[in-house]
Design a protein around this motif. Structure first.
Motif, PDB file in Angstrom:
ATOM      1  N   VAL A 140      26.592 -81.557  52.573  1.00 43.93           N
ATOM      2  CA  VAL A 140      26.837 -80.292  51.029  1.00 43.93           C
ATOM      3  C   VAL A 140      28.302 -81.288  50.478  1.00 43.93           C
ATOM      4  CG1 VAL A 140      27.680 -78.448  50.827  1.00 43.93           C
ATOM      5  CG2 VAL A 140      26.080 -79.220  52.260  1.00 43.93           C
ATOM      6  N   GLU A 141      28.979 -81.689  51.353  1.00 49.83           N
ATOM      7  CA  GLU A 141      30.129 -82.943  50.924  1.00 49.83           C
ATOM      8  C   GLU A 141      29.382 -83.423  49.583  1.00 49.83           C
ATOM      9  OE1 GLU A 141      30.435 -81.553  53.380  1.00 49.83           O
ATOM     10  OE2 GLU A 141      31.334 -80.420  53.383  1.00 49.83           O
ATOM     11  N   ALA A 142      28.501 -84.689  50.307  1.00 44.22           N
ATOM     12  CA  ALA A 142      27.815 -85.749  49.687  1.00 44.22           C
ATOM     13  C   ALA A 142      27.286 -85.179  48.738  1.00 44.22           C
ATOM     14  CB  ALA A 142      27.244 -86.158  50.919  1.00 44.22           C
ATOM     15  N   GLY A 143      26.514 -84.678  48.935  1.00 45.44           N
ATOM     16  CA  GLY A 143      25.717 -84.122  47.759  1.00 45.44           C
ATOM     17  C   GLY A 143      26.522 -83.394  46.701  1.00 45.44           C
ATOM     18  N   ILE A 144      27.286 -82.655  46.779  1.00 44.77           N
ATOM     19  CA  ILE A 144      28.838 -82.623  45.533  1.00 44.77           C
ATOM     20  C   ILE A 144      28.851 -83.693  44.517  1.00 44.77           C
ATOM     21  CG2 ILE A 144      30.253 -81.312  45.011  1.00 44.77           C
ATOM     22  CD1 ILE A 144      29.720 -79.379  47.184  1.00 44.77           C
ATOM     23  N   VAL A 145      29.442 -84.341  45.736  1.00 41.20           N
ATOM     24  CA  VAL A 145      29.580 -85.752  44.958  1.00 41.20           C
ATOM     25  C   VAL A 145      29.623 -86.715  44.290  1.00 41.20           C
ATOM     26  CG1 VAL A 145      31.298 -88.175  46.035  1.00 41.20           C
ATOM     27  CG2 VAL A 145      31.531 -86.099  46.877  1.00 41.20           C
ATOM     28  N   ALA A 146      28.536 -87.067  44.834  1.00 42.37           N
ATOM     29  CA  ALA A 146      26.793 -87.577  43.715  1.00 42.37           C
ATOM     30  C   ALA A 146      26.635 -87.220  42.836  1.00 42.37           C
ATOM     31  CB  ALA A 146      25.621 -87.935  45.120  1.00 42.37           C
ATOM     32  N   LEU A 147      26.026 -85.562  43.032  1.00 44.10           N
ATOM     33  CA  LEU A 147      25.825 -85.259  42.093  1.00 44.10           C
ATOM     34  C   LEU A 147      26.960 -84.468  40.566  1.00 44.10           C
ATOM     35  CD1 LEU A 147      23.726 -82.003  42.967  1.00 44.10           C
ATOM     36  CD2 LEU A 147      22.664 -84.242  42.229  1.00 44.10           C
ATOM     37  N   SER A 148      28.365 -85.207  41.380  1.00 51.02           N
ATOM     38  CA  SER A 148      29.722 -84.572  39.821  1.00 51.02           C
ATOM     39  C   SER A 148      29.785 -86.147  39.346  1.00 51.02           C
ATOM     40  CB  SER A 148      30.907 -84.591  41.279  1.00 51.02           C
ATOM     41  OG  SER A 148      30.734 -83.152  41.413  1.00 51.02           O
ATOM     42  N   LEU A 149      29.608 -86.945  40.533  1.00 51.48           N
ATOM     43  CA  LEU A 149      30.148 -88.629  39.402  1.00 51.48           C
ATOM     44  C   LEU A 149      28.852 -88.153  39.112  1.00 51.48           C
ATOM     45  CD1 LEU A 149      30.845 -90.323  42.825  1.00 51.48           C
ATOM     46  CD2 LEU A 149      32.466 -89.788  40.947  1.00 51.48           C
ATOM     47  N   ASN A 150      27.622 -88.447  38.731  1.00 48.48           N
ATOM     48  CA  ASN A 150      26.853 -88.956  38.146  1.00 48.48           C
ATOM     49  C   ASN A 150      26.347 -87.654  36.710  1.00 48.48           C
ATOM     50  OD1 ASN A 150      23.409 -87.576  36.690  1.00 48.48           O
ATOM     51  ND2 ASN A 150      23.293 -89.503  37.973  1.00 48.48           N
ATOM     52  N   ALA A 151      26.755 -86.469  37.092  1.00 52.17           N
ATOM     53  CA  ALA A 151      26.732 -85.433  36.005  1.00 52.17           C
ATOM     54  C   ALA A 151      28.598 -85.806  35.048  1.00 52.17           C
ATOM     55  CB  ALA A 151      27.591 -84.135  36.064  1.00 52.17           C
ATOM     56  N   GLY A 152      29.244 -86.796  35.701  1.00 52.27           N
ATOM     57  CA  GLY A 152      30.517 -87.031  34.761  1.00 52.27           C
ATOM     58  C   GLY A 152      30.696 -88.119  34.351  1.00 52.27           C
ATOM     59  N   ALA A 153      29.401 -89.183  34.796  1.00 53.09           N
ATOM     60  CA  ALA A 153      29.602 -90.140  34.068  1.00 53.09           C
ATOM     61  C   ALA A 153      28.439 -89.940  32.790  1.00 53.09           C
ATOM     62  CB  ALA A 153      28.509 -91.024  34.253  1.00 53.09           C
ATOM     63  N   PHE A 154      27.633 -88.853  32.504  1.00 49.77           N
ATOM     64  CA  PHE A 154      26.913 -88.073  31.601  1.00 49.77           C
ATOM     65  C   PHE A 154      27.961 -87.458  29.912  1.00 49.77           C
ATOM     66  CE2 PHE A 154      23.214 -89.530  33.852  1.00 49.77           C
ATOM     67  CZ  PHE A 154      22.670 -90.120  33.087  1.00 49.77           C
ATOM     68  N   LEU A 155      28.119 -87.047  31.354  1.00 52.20           N
ATOM     69  CA  LEU A 155      29.207 -86.146  30.545  1.00 52.20           C
ATOM     70  C   LEU A 155      31.023 -86.882  30.172  1.00 52.20           C
ATOM     71  CD1 LEU A 155      29.595 -82.604  32.819  1.00 52.20           C
ATOM     72  CD2 LEU A 155      28.485 -83.092  30.936  1.00 52.20           C
ATOM     73  N   ALA A 156      31.402 -87.934  30.536  1.00 52.64           N
ATOM     74  CA  ALA A 156      31.836 -88.661  29.494  1.00 52.64           C
ATOM     75  C   ALA A 156      31.228 -89.292  28.747  1.00 52.64           C
ATOM     76  CB  ALA A 156      32.590 -89.749  31.041  1.00 52.64           C
ATOM     77  N   GLU A 157      30.764 -89.663  28.485  1.00 51.34           N
ATOM     78  CA  GLU A 157      29.726 -90.116  27.354  1.00 51.34           C
ATOM     79  C   GLU A 157      29.251 -89.441  25.779  1.00 51.34           C
ATOM     80  OE1 GLU A 157      28.780 -93.591  25.856  1.00 51.34           O
ATOM     81  OE2 GLU A 157      31.065 -93.770  27.659  1.00 51.34           O
ATOM     82  N   ILE A 158      29.521 -87.753  26.405  1.00 53.32           N
ATOM     83  CA  ILE A 158      29.522 -86.317  25.322  1.00 53.32           C
ATOM     84  C   ILE A 158      31.048 -86.517  24.814  1.00 53.32           C
ATOM     85  CG2 ILE A 158      28.645 -83.897  25.247  1.00 53.32           C
ATOM     86  CD1 ILE A 158      25.953 -85.182  27.505  1.00 53.32           C
ATOM     87  N   PHE A 159      31.578 -86.063  25.889  1.00 62.67           N
ATOM     88  CA  PHE A 159      32.925 -85.983  25.897  1.00 62.67           C
ATOM     89  C   PHE A 159      33.190 -86.978  24.962  1.00 62.67           C
ATOM     90  CE2 PHE A 159      33.305 -83.196  29.383  1.00 62.67           C
ATOM     91  CZ  PHE A 159      32.556 -81.763  28.910  1.00 62.67           C
ATOM     92  N   ARG A 160      33.624 -87.966  25.126  1.00 62.37           N
ATOM     93  CA  ARG A 160      33.547 -89.247  23.822  1.00 62.37           C
ATOM     94  C   ARG A 160      33.266 -89.150  22.744  1.00 62.37           C
ATOM     95  NH1 ARG A 160      33.364 -95.259  23.725  1.00 62.37           N
ATOM     96  NH2 ARG A 160      30.948 -94.649  23.774  1.00 62.37           N
ATOM     97  N   GLY A 161      31.723 -89.274  22.611  1.00 64.41           N
ATOM     98  CA  GLY A 161      31.622 -88.721  21.530  1.00 64.41           C
ATOM     99  C   GLY A 161      32.037 -87.661  20.582  1.00 64.41           C
ATOM    100  N   GLY A 162      31.953 -86.818  21.263  1.00 56.29           N
ATOM    101  CA  GLY A 162      32.360 -85.407  20.751  1.00 56.29           C
ATOM    102  C   GLY A 162      33.418 -85.504  20.001  1.00 56.29           C
ATOM    103  N   ILE A 163      34.372 -86.191  20.542  1.00 55.83           N
ATOM    104  CA  ILE A 163      35.706 -86.455  20.081  1.00 55.83           C
ATOM    105  C   ILE A 163      35.849 -87.132  18.903  1.00 55.83           C
ATOM    106  CG2 ILE A 163      38.599 -87.050  20.660  1.00 55.83           C
ATOM    107  CD1 ILE A 163      37.163 -85.716  23.814  1.00 55.83           C
ATOM    108  N   GLN A 164      35.313 -87.943  19.211  1.00 56.28           N
ATOM    109  CA  GLN A 164      35.195 -89.327  18.259  1.00 56.28           C
ATOM    110  C   GLN A 164      35.119 -88.728  17.134  1.00 56.28           C
ATOM    111  OE1 GLN A 164      34.261 -93.021  19.950  1.00 56.28           O
ATOM    112  NE2 GLN A 164      36.069 -92.985  20.473  1.00 56.28           N
ATOM    113  N   SER A 165      33.453 -87.789  16.704  1.00 62.49           N
ATOM    114  CA  SER A 165      33.255 -87.260  15.836  1.00 62.49           C
ATOM    115  C   SER A 165      34.207 -85.945  14.262  1.00 62.49           C
ATOM    116  CB  SER A 165      32.449 -86.566  16.276  1.00 62.49           C
ATOM    117  OG  SER A 165      32.092 -85.382  16.889  1.00 62.49           O
TER     118      SER A 165
END
Length: 233
Positions: free
Chosen positions: A101-126
């Motif tokens: 369970v912990e490994a699953g949460i870590v993996a999904l969090s890191l994966n989602a965090g990478a996509f959300l980082a680019e979304i947040f960066r683009g939104g803030i810069q807009s």
């Protein structure tokens, strides 16, 4: 194709064993795990995404470069590979052992965090630089400017893409079945094996995922429309 048509015509649907109390209890337990994993991954993914986006926009080396490598690595490699690597390889290379369970949460969090980082960066810069300049003139601090001026405006442009990540994250939780996390897909696999009714089981599984993700998608769409109406006023 005649053999396939013959099988399709002769197949008799039987929902009795799939909809029994014991089967529904297994599905309910799996659904609980799916919700728990998805919620934690959503929370941690947002925190990671916002932190990484902030670091990338700061331009400070080597931190900005490390954040760039992180986002590109997790955006360009399959989530399943990331999950298997974190669960099986971390104990070998770094002597870090995580439960399924912990490994699953870590993996999904890191994966989602990478996509959300680019979304947040683009939104803030807009957000127009003039908004920040006006906040400086009013004497607002940088944190106050970000949270009360920049971020609320950025949310409007980030919301559709962020919603897609949220929905994908719920669906990607099914990948945890490969490391024996008893979420709903894993329970469905066990149920299909014990009842010998895979078509019925996976039909219910598909409807369950739809019931989880469709309301989320509709809610995000309504929030987006409401924010657009407020902006136009």
């Amino acid at each position: 194709m005649n053999w396939f048509n013959d099988i399709a015509v002769s197949y008799v649907w039987d929902w009795s064993s799939v909809l029994s109390l014991k089967s529904l209890q297994l599905v309910g337990q799996g659904l609980l795990y799916t919700i728990i994993v998805s919620v934690f991954a959503l929370i941690f993914g947002n925190v990671i995404g916002l932190a990484v986006a902030t670091i990338r926009m700061s331009g400070r080396q080597p931190f900005s470069g490390i954040a760039y490598i992180y986002t590109e690595f997790f955006r360009t490699t399959p989530a399943l590979v990331q999950l298997i690597w974190i669960f099986y390889v971390l104990p070998i290379l770094f002597n870090i052992t995580l439960g399924p369970v912990e490994a699953g949460i870590v993996a999904l969090s890191l994966n989602a965090g990478a996509f959300l980082a680019e979304i947040f960066r683009g939104g803030i810069q807009s957000v127009q630089p003039g908004q920040r300049d006006a906040a400086v003139v009013l004497g607002l601090s940088r944190p106050t400017t970000f949270w009360h001026v920049v971020f609320p405006q950025a949310v409007r442009s980030m919301l559709p893409a962020t919603g897609n990540v949220f929905v994908s994250l719920v669906k990607d939780s099914s990948l945890l079945s490969v490391i024996a996390v008893p979420e709903i897909t894993y329970q469905a696999q066990m149920l299909a094996t014990s009842t010998f009714r895979p078509l019925e089981v996976y039909t219910i599984l598909a409807l369950t995922y739809f019931a989880m993700t469709f309301p989320l998608s509709v809610a995000i769409g309504r929030i987006e429309k409401r924010m657009q109406r407020r902006t136009s006023l």
